[in-house]
Scaffold this motif. Structure first.
Motif, PDB file in Angstrom:
ATOM      1  N   MET A  23       0.839  -1.196   0.000  1.00 41.43           N
ATOM      2  CA  MET A  23       0.000   0.000   0.000  1.00 41.43           C
ATOM      3  C   MET A  23       0.877   1.250   0.000  1.00 41.43           C
ATOM      4  N   GLN A  24       0.295   2.366  -0.407  1.00 42.36           N
ATOM      5  CA  GLN A  24       1.023   3.632  -0.451  1.00 42.36           C
ATOM      6  C   GLN A  24       1.582   3.966   0.922  1.00 42.36           C
ATOM      7  N   GLU A  25       2.878   4.237   1.003  1.00 39.73           N
ATOM      8  CA  GLU A  25       3.488   4.550   2.282  1.00 39.73           C
ATOM      9  C   GLU A  25       3.048   5.917   2.782  1.00 39.73           C
ATOM     10  N   LEU A  26       3.207   6.142   4.071  1.00 41.45           N
ATOM     11  CA  LEU A  26       2.848   7.423   4.660  1.00 41.45           C
ATOM     12  C   LEU A  26       3.763   8.523   4.128  1.00 41.45           C
ATOM     13  N   ALA A  27       3.235   9.737   4.104  1.00 39.61           N
ATOM     14  CA  ALA A  27       4.037  10.870   3.628  1.00 39.61           C
ATOM     15  C   ALA A  27       5.300  11.037   4.464  1.00 39.61           C
ATOM     16  N   ILE A  42      10.551  16.449   9.335  1.00 40.45           N
ATOM     17  CA  ILE A  42       9.292  15.798   9.716  1.00 40.45           C
ATOM     18  C   ILE A  42       8.339  16.822  10.321  1.00 40.45           C
ATOM     19  N   LEU A  43       8.867  17.705  11.157  1.00 46.18           N
ATOM     20  CA  LEU A  43       8.044  18.759  11.752  1.00 46.18           C
ATOM     21  C   LEU A  43       7.446  19.661  10.677  1.00 46.18           C
ATOM     22  N   ILE A  44       8.272  20.147   9.774  1.00 43.37           N
ATOM     23  CA  ILE A  44       7.797  21.075   8.747  1.00 43.37           C
ATOM     24  C   ILE A  44       6.811  20.392   7.808  1.00 43.37           C
ATOM     25  N   SER A  45       7.089  19.161   7.411  1.00 43.96           N
ATOM     26  CA  SER A  45       6.170  18.450   6.510  1.00 43.96           C
ATOM     27  C   SER A  45       4.828  18.195   7.184  1.00 43.96           C
ATOM     28  N   SER A  57       0.296  18.097   0.021  1.00 43.71           N
ATOM     29  CA  SER A  57       1.320  18.534   0.973  1.00 43.71           C
ATOM     30  C   SER A  57       2.666  17.849   0.753  1.00 43.71           C
ATOM     31  N   LEU A  58       2.655  16.579   0.349  1.00 41.97           N
ATOM     32  CA  LEU A  58       3.922  15.880   0.145  1.00 41.97           C
ATOM     33  C   LEU A  58       4.752  16.515  -0.975  1.00 41.97           C
ATOM     34  N   PRO A  59       4.186  16.760  -2.164  1.00 36.56           N
ATOM     35  CA  PRO A  59       4.977  17.445  -3.195  1.00 36.56           C
ATOM     36  C   PRO A  59       5.447  18.828  -2.752  1.00 36.56           C
ATOM     37  N   ALA A  60       4.621  19.529  -1.966  1.00 36.81           N
ATOM     38  CA  ALA A  60       5.024  20.845  -1.468  1.00 36.81           C
ATOM     39  C   ALA A  60       6.237  20.716  -0.551  1.00 36.81           C
ATOM     40  N   SER A  61       6.206  19.712   0.323  1.00 34.96           N
ATOM     41  CA  SER A  61       7.347  19.485   1.216  1.00 34.96           C
ATOM     42  C   SER A  61       8.594  19.134   0.410  1.00 34.96           C
ATOM     43  N   GLN A  62       8.430  18.294  -0.587  1.00 35.23           N
ATOM     44  CA  GLN A  62       9.580  17.892  -1.403  1.00 35.23           C
ATOM     45  C   GLN A  62      10.174  19.081  -2.156  1.00 35.23           C
ATOM     46  N   ILE A  86       5.186  26.381  -1.620  1.00 37.49           N
ATOM     47  CA  ILE A  86       4.272  25.448  -0.940  1.00 37.49           C
ATOM     48  C   ILE A  86       2.861  25.455  -1.505  1.00 37.49           C
ATOM     49  N   TYR A  87       2.539  26.418  -2.369  1.00 34.58           N
ATOM     50  CA  TYR A  87       1.213  26.436  -2.998  1.00 34.58           C
ATOM     51  C   TYR A  87       0.993  25.110  -3.719  1.00 34.58           C
ATOM     52  N   PRO A  88      -0.219  24.478  -3.632  1.00 39.67           N
ATOM     53  CA  PRO A  88      -1.476  24.987  -3.095  1.00 39.67           C
ATOM     54  C   PRO A  88      -1.903  24.363  -1.759  1.00 39.67           C
TER      55      PRO A  88
END
Length: 222
Positions: A23-27, A42-45, A57-62, A86-88
């Motif tokens: 299954m898809q892993e957690l962000a 981890i805090l910021i993500s 949110s995951l692509p924004a964090s990356q 970080i948008y959107p």
């Protein structure tokens, strides 16, 4: 001596270990695999993920971590540029300002490091119980149960707890689960909640723990 709820909870964990494979892993797991076990990332993500789907949110964090991976790095990025990066994510303008505030706070009070106690984490602007526990568990490997909506819903659905709020669920789960299961339980149940034990019409016909589940408050299922 283990009580019936504890025995059942451990059985559920054992089954979900296998059932969640593929299954898809957690962000948070993706962030760790990509950038290493870094409590700050981890805090910021996690802050970026609040009220935002992982697919956003995951692509924004990356994108952000490709440019900055320390509090010093982030405070040097103008707020307007942070907004664009970080948008959107939800409330991205407010989030960009909050990221600066959090990073300055870490620099001013903690020498640029993320604190490793619940009490200190909760003093950081925007950090609630869920975020603090995630940082402890994923960033420091400190036993903690991160209770999001999935963990709260499913723990009640399973009859492991009878609670009204995530904070209550955390405290009750700590009584049910031995400490060595705290981190893993939260991770497994979130994945299960995203894929099988969904909020409306859970996929009970596909669930390998159905014999251990009283299906509390489930009115329709697939």
């Amino acid at each position: 001596m283990k009580n019936d709820r504890t025995i059942r909870a451990i059985q559920i964990v054992d089954i979900l270990r296998k059932a969640t494979c593929g299954m898809q892993e957690l962000a948070s797991t993706t962030i760790i695999n990509q950038f290493g076990k870094n409590p700050f990332l981890i805090l910021i993500s996690c802050l970026l993920s609040l009220r935002t789907k992982d697919t956003v949110s995951l692509p924004a964090s990356q994108r952000l971590f490709a440019k900055a991976q320390t509090p010093q790095d982030i405070v040097q990025i103008p707020v307007h540029d942070l907004e664009i990066i970080i948008y959107p994510v939800a409330f991205y303008r407010r989030r960009a300002k909050n990221l600066h505030e959090v990073c300055r706070d870490l620099l001013d009070r903690f020498n640029g490091s993320v604190p490793s106690t619940l009490q200190e984490l909760l003093t950081i602007n925007g950090v609630g119980l869920k975020t603090a526990n995630l940082v402890l568990a994923q960033g420091f490997d400190i036993p903690a149960i991160c209770v999001d909506t999935h963990v709260h819903r499913i723990s009640n659905r399973l009859g492991l707890v009878t609670t009204d709020t995530p904070a209550e669920t955390e405290q009750e789960l700590k009584k049910v689960l031995p400490q060595e299961y705290w981190i893993e339980y939260g991770q497994l149940v979130v994945v299960w909640g995203q894929n099988i034990c969904v909020p409306i019409s859970p996929k009970c016909s596909q669930c390998p723990i159905i014999s251990l589940c009283p299906r509390i408050a489930v009115t329709t299922s697939r």
